[in-house]
Design a protein around this motif. Structure first.
Motif, PDB file in Angstrom:
ATOM      1  N   GLU A  87       3.272   4.570  -6.676  1.00  0.00           N
ATOM      2  CA  GLU A  87       3.443   3.128  -6.380  1.00  0.00           C
ATOM      3  C   GLU A  87       2.078   2.430  -6.315  1.00  0.00           C
ATOM      4  O   GLU A  87       1.907   1.324  -6.848  1.00  0.00           O
ATOM      5  CB  GLU A  87       4.183   2.939  -5.044  1.00  0.00           C
ATOM      6  N   ALA A  88       1.099   3.079  -5.673  1.00  0.00           N
ATOM      7  CA  ALA A  88      -0.239   2.479  -5.554  1.00  0.00           C
ATOM      8  C   ALA A  88      -0.883   2.350  -6.939  1.00  0.00           C
ATOM      9  O   ALA A  88      -1.482   1.319  -7.262  1.00  0.00           O
ATOM     10  CB  ALA A  88      -1.112   3.329  -4.633  1.00  0.00           C
ATOM     11  N   ALA A  89      -0.711   3.382  -7.778  1.00  0.00           N
ATOM     12  CA  ALA A  89      -1.271   3.335  -9.143  1.00  0.00           C
ATOM     13  C   ALA A  89      -0.633   2.193  -9.919  1.00  0.00           C
ATOM     14  O   ALA A  89      -1.288   1.489 -10.691  1.00  0.00           O
ATOM     15  CB  ALA A  89      -1.031   4.668  -9.850  1.00  0.00           C
ATOM     16  N   SER A  90       0.661   1.962  -9.685  1.00  0.00           N
ATOM     17  CA  SER A  90       1.384   0.915 -10.401  1.00  0.00           C
ATOM     18  C   SER A  90       0.939  -0.477  -9.963  1.00  0.00           C
ATOM     19  O   SER A  90       1.031  -1.441 -10.732  1.00  0.00           O
ATOM     20  CB  SER A  90       2.890   1.081 -10.184  1.00  0.00           C
ATOM     21  N   GLU A  91       0.462  -0.589  -8.712  1.00  0.00           N
ATOM     22  CA  GLU A  91      -0.044  -1.894  -8.255  1.00  0.00           C
ATOM     23  C   GLU A  91      -1.327  -2.248  -8.996  1.00  0.00           C
ATOM     24  O   GLU A  91      -1.584  -3.406  -9.285  1.00  0.00           O
ATOM     25  CB  GLU A  91      -0.298  -1.860  -6.755  1.00  0.00           C
ATOM     26  N   LYS A  92      -2.126  -1.206  -9.304  1.00  0.00           N
ATOM     27  CA  LYS A  92      -3.390  -1.458 -10.025  1.00  0.00           C
ATOM     28  C   LYS A  92      -3.128  -1.686 -11.504  1.00  0.00           C
ATOM     29  O   LYS A  92      -3.599  -2.633 -12.101  1.00  0.00           O
ATOM     30  CB  LYS A  92      -4.320  -0.254  -9.871  1.00  0.00           C
ATOM     31  N   ASN A  93      -2.381  -0.777 -12.127  1.00  0.00           N
ATOM     32  CA  ASN A  93      -2.053  -0.872 -13.555  1.00  0.00           C
ATOM     33  C   ASN A  93      -0.552  -0.718 -13.667  1.00  0.00           C
ATOM     34  O   ASN A  93      -0.040   0.390 -13.527  1.00  0.00           O
ATOM     35  CB  ASN A  93      -2.720   0.263 -14.355  1.00  0.00           C
ATOM     36  N   PHE A  94       0.128  -1.837 -13.927  1.00  0.00           N
ATOM     37  CA  PHE A  94       1.593  -1.855 -13.868  1.00  0.00           C
ATOM     38  C   PHE A  94       2.227  -0.683 -14.625  1.00  0.00           C
ATOM     39  O   PHE A  94       1.896  -0.410 -15.768  1.00  0.00           O
ATOM     40  CB  PHE A  94       2.141  -3.168 -14.429  1.00  0.00           C
ATOM     41  N   LEU A  95       3.158  -0.024 -13.933  1.00  0.00           N
ATOM     42  CA  LEU A  95       3.977   1.025 -14.556  1.00  0.00           C
ATOM     43  C   LEU A  95       5.439   0.597 -14.385  1.00  0.00           C
ATOM     44  O   LEU A  95       5.818   0.167 -13.294  1.00  0.00           O
ATOM     45  CB  LEU A  95       3.795   2.355 -13.819  1.00  0.00           C
ATOM     46  N   PRO A  96       6.271   0.735 -15.398  1.00  0.00           N
ATOM     47  CA  PRO A  96       7.667   0.273 -15.275  1.00  0.00           C
ATOM     48  C   PRO A  96       8.567   1.258 -14.510  1.00  0.00           C
ATOM     49  O   PRO A  96       9.639   1.656 -14.974  1.00  0.00           O
ATOM     50  CB  PRO A  96       8.107   0.110 -16.730  1.00  0.00           C
ATOM     51  N   ILE A  97       8.099   1.669 -13.326  1.00  0.00           N
ATOM     52  CA  ILE A  97       8.901   2.557 -12.462  1.00  0.00           C
ATOM     53  C   ILE A  97       9.994   1.743 -11.774  1.00  0.00           C
ATOM     54  O   ILE A  97       9.873   0.531 -11.638  1.00  0.00           O
ATOM     55  CB  ILE A  97       8.022   3.252 -11.397  1.00  0.00           C
TER      56      ILE A  97
END
Ligand SMILES: C[S@@+](CC[C@H](N)C(=O)[O-])C[C@H]1O[C@@H](n2cnc3c(N)ncnc32)[C@H](O)[C@@H]1O
Length: 189
Positions: free
Chosen positions: A18-28
């Protein structure tokens, strides 16, 4: 290692993705819609889960946290790099079920899968959802749950899928709005 500790590791892996997705969006699926996915898995207690669209393993870990050790997740990812990273994350998360990651196109892979599935999570190409459910349908049984992500924001691209689960008479289906998106949960009749 106790189950408590193992599940703590799974939560830690989910938080890091989730933290990684905040930096570089991931479609999780993310924590908000993910709460409904986790709840449905907890209620259904599936032994055999099929996931279409692994990405880096977030939703597989989220579902796996709710499953028992005598259960299995088969998850399909078309991109090799994502599938490899998913494999690492899933091993790290140390969830109870056995997880089999298949690298390939779900449109080719699903028809060759053996056995029945009591829970299916669909989260790959939005305009292919209808094809995924048609390919998987002979592997479902009465009561199998089909959980589809993005039924709000991508409702247009998933129109054939949504019409099918809502109107074919083969499913009892409901839409749950979550923030600006939603999920469609369909039970095989
Ligand atoms: C929205 S992401 C999945 C997110 C993941 N379920 C989660 O919540 O953590 C969609 C994934 O489906 C994969 N995908 C797209 N079309 C596919 C296909 N035909 N077969 C298998 N995977 C596919 C994409 O490469 C991408 O990794």
């Amino acid at each position: 290692m106790t189950t408590q500790t193992a599940l703590g590791i799974a939560d830690e892996v989910l938080s890091q993705i989730e933290a990684a997705s905040e930096k570089n969006f991931l479609p999780i699926i993310g924590p908000f819609k993910g709460k409904y996915l986790g709840e449905e898995v907890r209620k259904a207690k599936p032994k055999h889960v099929l996931e279409v669209g692994t990405l880096i393993g977030y939703s597989a870990i989220l579902m796996g946290k709710e499953m028992e050790s005598q259960s299995e997740i088969v998850t399909i990812e078309i991109h090799r790099d994502e599938a490899e990273l998913a494999g690492k994350n899933i091993v790290w998360a140390n969830i109870p079920p056995k997880v089999k990651i298949i690298t390939g196109d779900a449109l080719e892979v699903i028809k060759d899968l053996e056995g029945l599935f009591d829970f299916v999570f669909i989260d790959a190409e939005k305009n292919e959802y209808f094809q995924y459910i048609k390919l998987a349908e002979n592997k479902l049984q009465k009561g199998s749950v089909v959980f589809a992500d993005n039924a709000g924001v991508f409702a247009d691209q998933m129109g054939d899928y949504l019409d099918y689960v809502r109107k074919s008479g083969k499913y009892r289906s409901r839409y749950i709005q979550v923030g600006g998106d939603g999920v469609e949960i369909s039970i095989k009749l």
